[in-house]
Design an enzyme around this catalytic site. Sequence first.
Site, PDB file in Angstrom:
ATOM      1  N   ASP A 136      95.937 100.827 -58.542  1.00  0.00           N
ATOM      2  CA  ASP A 136      95.907 100.913 -60.005  1.00  0.00           C
ATOM      3  C   ASP A 136      96.195  99.561 -60.655  1.00  0.00           C
ATOM      4  OD1 ASP A 136      95.216 103.528 -60.198  1.00  0.00           O
ATOM      5  OD2 ASP A 136      97.153 104.278 -60.884  1.00  0.00           O
ATOM      6  N   ASP A 197     105.756  98.597 -50.282  1.00  0.00           N
ATOM      7  CA  ASP A 197     106.708  97.773 -49.519  1.00  0.00           C
ATOM      8  C   ASP A 197     107.229  98.478 -48.273  1.00  0.00           C
ATOM      9  OD1 ASP A 197     107.974  99.375 -51.697  1.00  0.00           O
ATOM     10  OD2 ASP A 197     109.817  98.770 -50.701  1.00  0.00           O
ATOM     11  N   ASP A 289     107.679 113.245 -57.628  1.00  0.00           N
ATOM     12  CA  ASP A 289     108.045 113.642 -56.271  1.00  0.00           C
ATOM     13  C   ASP A 289     109.035 114.800 -56.276  1.00  0.00           C
ATOM     14  OD1 ASP A 289     110.023 112.089 -57.415  1.00  0.00           O
ATOM     15  OD2 ASP A 289     109.914 110.495 -55.927  1.00  0.00           O
TER      16      ASP A 289
END
Length: 534
Positions: A136, A197, A289
Amino acid sequence: MDGVSPKFVLPETFDGVRMEITGQLGMIWELVKAPVIVPLLQLAVYICLLMSVMLLCERVYMGIVIVLVKLFWKKPDKRYKFEPIHDDEELGSSNFPVVLVQIPMFNEREVYKLSIGAACGLSWPSDRLVIQVLDDSTDPTVKQMVEVECQRWASKGINIRYQIRENRVGYKAGALKEGLKRSYVKHCEYVVIFDADFQPEPDFLRRSIPFLMHNPNIALVQARWRFVNSDECLLTRMQEMSLDYHFTVEQEVGSSTHAFFGFNGTAGIWRIAAINEAGGWKDRTTVEDMDLAVRASLRGWKFLYLGDLQVKSELPSTFRAFRFQQHRWSCGPANLFRKMVMEIVRNKKVRFWKKVYVIYSFFFVRKIIAHWVTFCFYCVVLPLTILVPEVKVPIWGSVYIPSIITILNSVGTPRSIHLLFYWILFENVMSLHRTKATLIGLFEAGRANEWVVTAKLGSGQSAKGNTKGIKRFPRIFKLPDRLNTLELGFAAFLFVCGCYDFVHGKNNYFIYLFLQTMSFFISGLGWIGTYVPS
């Protein structure tokens, strides 16, 4: 009036006016203090003591459970059916399920290679693995770099797809939702999510997927985070202490007792059927989430946390990035609690005690009370009682309870126990922002759905090669860019209270207040963490 100079009359006049105003203010204070200020402040003390007891009971409960889990509980591979997947020359790769790996990204210049490289290195048949990079990014240069990296791995025979969207609707949740709609995903049974990451070990799938294959009631397997840059600065050490407690205790207790915990957004494997049954990804809060996890749990699905399965990741090392992250992590759960509490109450598939655990323990105490009591009691009410000595705070509330809670919190990171005192002061500073964020979430105010991607610098050992373009400036030369007025305001307030207690007090609170003042002052000046100019 002969012989009287005006310059001697005016100062006396001003002096008299000043004394008169001071006297009137003092009289108003005395008139209001006894009937109004004292009762209100005493009520605030009682409320804070009640919240402290609630938090203490929660911490003691989890402490007892985690001890029992470590001593007597069976390990996950004993509690659930687990059979390793073996390579079979006759069957080929057909006994391996098709797995989708999703890597959502947004301008991840410094770390994009880490997760892509680690995902492409997973030990899994290439024809049973689909890697989907959901980019994105708004920076054209970064988009080109990510696409080139995907093409490089595709040329090596890896089934990797580079996906972009015309807009960022729904942010991360929108990207994940869009990714699951692709035609090549319909054959996938499970989806693994890694932030940019995160660096999973090659055997990650082989150690986790069998739990989902042989236990059809499990929807989610969550791995533990490990931090490659925890020793970078004091800020990252403080974060490690908080997150290690979260994984070592909170996630383990939830998994062992109720087979429920909050999905951490990354380093987890979902059964795609469970995602679809729960209604898919939703972008109504900044914690998509946790939203999905609660909805899936309400439909009877179980979750499994694997503390031994660890994935390397990076902690935000700049104070600005950390503040934005904490705002999202504090505001989102409060906002989700507001939206889902009645749905949880009315649910008929979940047993009563699990509802109590989710509403009271998971949401109310951990996501709301823990922030409120830390800030309101230790940064507002306790200092105010110094100015109003008629209000008494029992020593068990001001010393014993916080000491016990702090000791219980320290079990997650024994190597940092010598930093416990600094951690307390730092958590008190951050409670200011977390309390503000929970109020914004509960009342769905302006910043309730603000999404700021946590900036990562690729500062871990394995990412040193990506940090060549980052310039770190001496802290003292960039103060105007780093000033945080809210922290500086509270530093001034606590300093005044500390000085008053030093002169007039009897409880020696000034020792704590001066130390807490320094913490707010240091944070207010931005002298914490690393600094990268915007």
